[in-house]
Design an enzyme around this catalytic site. Structure first.
Site, PDB file in Angstrom:
ATOM      1  CE1 TYR A 166      -2.624   5.188  -5.599  1.00  0.00           C
ATOM      2  CE2 TYR A 166      -0.321   4.911  -6.188  1.00  0.00           C
ATOM      3  CZ  TYR A 166      -1.505   4.383  -5.711  1.00  0.00           C
ATOM      4  OH  TYR A 166      -1.568   3.060  -5.337  1.00  0.00           O
ATOM      5  CG  ASP A 221       4.723  10.187  -2.409  1.00  0.00           C
ATOM      6  OD1 ASP A 221       5.781   9.575  -2.671  1.00  0.00           O
ATOM      7  OD2 ASP A 221       3.596   9.669  -2.510  1.00  0.00           O
ATOM      8  CE  LYS A 241       5.794   4.037  -8.946  1.00  0.00           C
ATOM      9  NZ  LYS A 241       4.872   4.944  -8.308  1.00  0.00           N
TER      10      LYS A 241
HETATM   11  C1  LIG Z   1       3.857   4.577  -7.094  1.00  0.00           C
HETATM   12  C2  LIG Z   1       3.640   5.612  -6.069  1.00  0.00           C
HETATM   13  C3  LIG Z   1       3.331   5.283  -4.740  1.00  0.00           C
HETATM   14  C4  LIG Z   1       3.055   3.883  -4.301  1.00  0.00           C
HETATM   15  O1  LIG Z   1       4.175   3.062  -4.418  1.00  0.00           O
HETATM   16  P1  LIG Z   1       3.968   1.455  -4.490  1.00  0.00           P
HETATM   17  O2  LIG Z   1       5.367   0.936  -4.495  1.00  0.00           O
HETATM   18  O3  LIG Z   1       3.209   1.190  -5.730  1.00  0.00           O
HETATM   19  O4  LIG Z   1       3.224   1.073  -3.267  1.00  0.00           O
HETATM   20  C5  LIG Z   1       3.250   6.310  -3.822  1.00  0.00           C
HETATM   21  N1  LIG Z   1       3.464   7.580  -4.175  1.00  0.00           N
HETATM   22  C6  LIG Z   1       3.754   7.931  -5.435  1.00  0.00           C
HETATM   23  C7  LIG Z   1       4.006   9.373  -5.765  1.00  0.00           C
HETATM   24  C8  LIG Z   1       3.835   6.972  -6.422  1.00  0.00           C
HETATM   25  O5  LIG Z   1       4.083   7.326  -7.683  1.00  0.00           O
END
Ligand SMILES: *Cc1c(COP(=O)(O)O)cnc(C)c1O
Length: 419
Positions: free
Chosen positions: A141, A236, A264
């Site tokens: 994701y 990511d 995060k």
């Molecule tokens: C949570 C998450 C996102 C998206 O971040 P948001 O602050 O919710 O937009 C993107 N990549 C990864 C790996 C994530 O866990």
């Protein structure tokens, strides 16, 4: 009003009653809890019921709720105003602090969420390489940008279709999907399209569809393919960054991405995302370069002050303690589960992440997840919830431990489970 009444009212004013879908308890036979307060490892709902929290806002709260030093920093920053839309010193300090600690980045740009960070990284990778296609993995994701709301299609490796309405076929056509863990598949895509791939995007520790720990050799293989074909490797690290050690999976594995995205933890619970990398790539961003990116509230002093204190508290000792807390929590849960009808479960753990899942198979990609995992999870989730233990309300979400899940909380957990 109780949780149920609040949710019914919320359904009237808000689509699905929530401001982010995973909060809706969809498929669970109970209503979402409206959280009134949080302290340390605990949250309390509007009915006054207390829970040990293993969701921790889906990751940001590595020091627990209302960490006193972070709270103080937020209050102190607030005293001077909360947004200027101008340069300010906290974001400079955060940038300097991070860059001095992570060897593969020289510059960083702050924004407001992980989604924004990935969205910028996609555009940046395309701008740098002059290519349009990206590779993404099934089960990773990367936020809710169009380019990433893509799932595997049938047919050729890499073919894909939109996983959300509203994403055009053209956008889906530019994102190629591969299965995690299969290097040959990625190789085939590069061989078929040697000059078209701008970047590979991967969660180096995939943690959004269970916890799908990848081999070092696989990540190295992706690194080598990117180098060979002139594509960028983008990690990511929105979840893994500052969690699997300060330098995330990049530093842990010694496999360095060309660009990295954060979110995060970086904001200590305030909305912050970031893209970082070597100067030669980051300089493609406006105002220096041709790739546009901007943000009215980006790098605002309150979020940056929170992030700064949050990151400074993440010492090597803190990571050792975090890991110990997690191992203890997982052992307590395992002991209880094995004797209470959850023998089909294993609990996968990596750093301060854990994932209880109803299979003993080794998991590398989402096709290996068990077919009945949702029903099994609902039973586990509701049993835990009734005992005052709050897991993220979805079978695919990992559990998050924090520094606040200390010995005292571990004893409470044990007590709540066994009574
Ligand atoms: C949570 C998450 C996102 C998206 O971040 P948001 O602050 O919710 O937009 C993107 N990549 C990864 C790996 C994530 O866990």
């Amino acid at each position: 009003m109780n949780n149920k009444e609040l949710f019914e009212k919320s359904l009237k004013y808000v689509p699905g009653g929530v401001h982010s879908p995973v909060r809706s308890f969809k498929g669970l036979h109970t209503t979402p809890r409206f959280i009134k307060s949080g302290k340390g490892a605990h949250i309390m709902d509007e009915e006054g019921k207390d829970y040990i929290d293993f969701c921790m806002s889906f990751g940001p709260l590595i020091h627990g709720h209302q960490d006193p030093e972070i709270k103080e920093a937020i209050i102190k920053a607030l005293e001077n105003g909360w947004t200027f839309g101008a340069c300010e010193k906290y974001s400079l300090e955060v940038a300097e602090y991070i860059i001095n600690k992570i060897c593969f980045i020289e510059q960083i740009r702050f924004m407001n969420s992980g989604t924004e960070a990935v969205m910028t990284a996609v555009r940046l990778a395309r701008g740098i390489t002059g290519r349009s296609k990206i590779i993404k993995f099934n089960g990773c994701y990367h936020g809710h940008l169009d380019a990433m709301l893509i799932k595997a299609g049938s047919g050729l490796a890499g073919m894909a279709e939109a996983s959300s309405k509203g994403v055009t076929a053209q956008q889906a056509g530019d994102t190629l999907i591969c299965e995690l863990g299969d290097l040959n598949e990625v190789k085939e895509v590069f061989e078929r399209l040697p000059n078209d791939i701008a970047a590979i995007f991967i969660e180096p520790l995939p943690a959004n569809n269970g916890l799908l720990i990848q081999d070092q050799a696989y990540l190295q293989g992706l690194r080598d393919l990117c180098t060979k074909y002139g594509a960028l490797l983008v990690f990511d690290e929105v979840i893994s960054g500052f969690r699997i050690g300060f330098g995330g999976m990049g530093c842990k594995t010694g496999i360095f991405p060309d660009l990295v995205t954060y979110g995060k933890i970086i904001g200590g619970g305030m909305p912050v995302g970031a893209v970082a990398g070597p100067k030669k790539y980051m300089e493609y961003l406006a105002p220096l370069g041709p790739v546009y990116q901007a943000g009215t509230l980006s790098g605002n002093p309150v979020a940056m002050a929170a992030g700064l204190v949050n990151l400074k508290k993440l010492t090597p000792e803190a990571y050792a303690k975090l890991e110990k807390n997690t191992v203890n929590v997982v052992n307590i849960m395992k002991d209880w589960m094995i004797k209470h009808g959850f023998e089909d479960y294993q609990t996968i753990q990596y750093g301060s992440l854990f994932y209880p899942i109803s299979t003993h198979a080794k998991l590398k990609n989402i096709t290996q997840l068990p077919a009945n995992m949702n029903e099994r999870f609902y039973t586990l989730f509701e049993t835990f919830l009734n005992k005052g233990i709050y897991l993220a309300p979805n079978a695919y979400e990992v559990g998050f431990c924090s520094l606040a899940h200390d010995e005292k909380v571990q004893q409470e957990l044990k007590h709540r489970l066994w009574t």
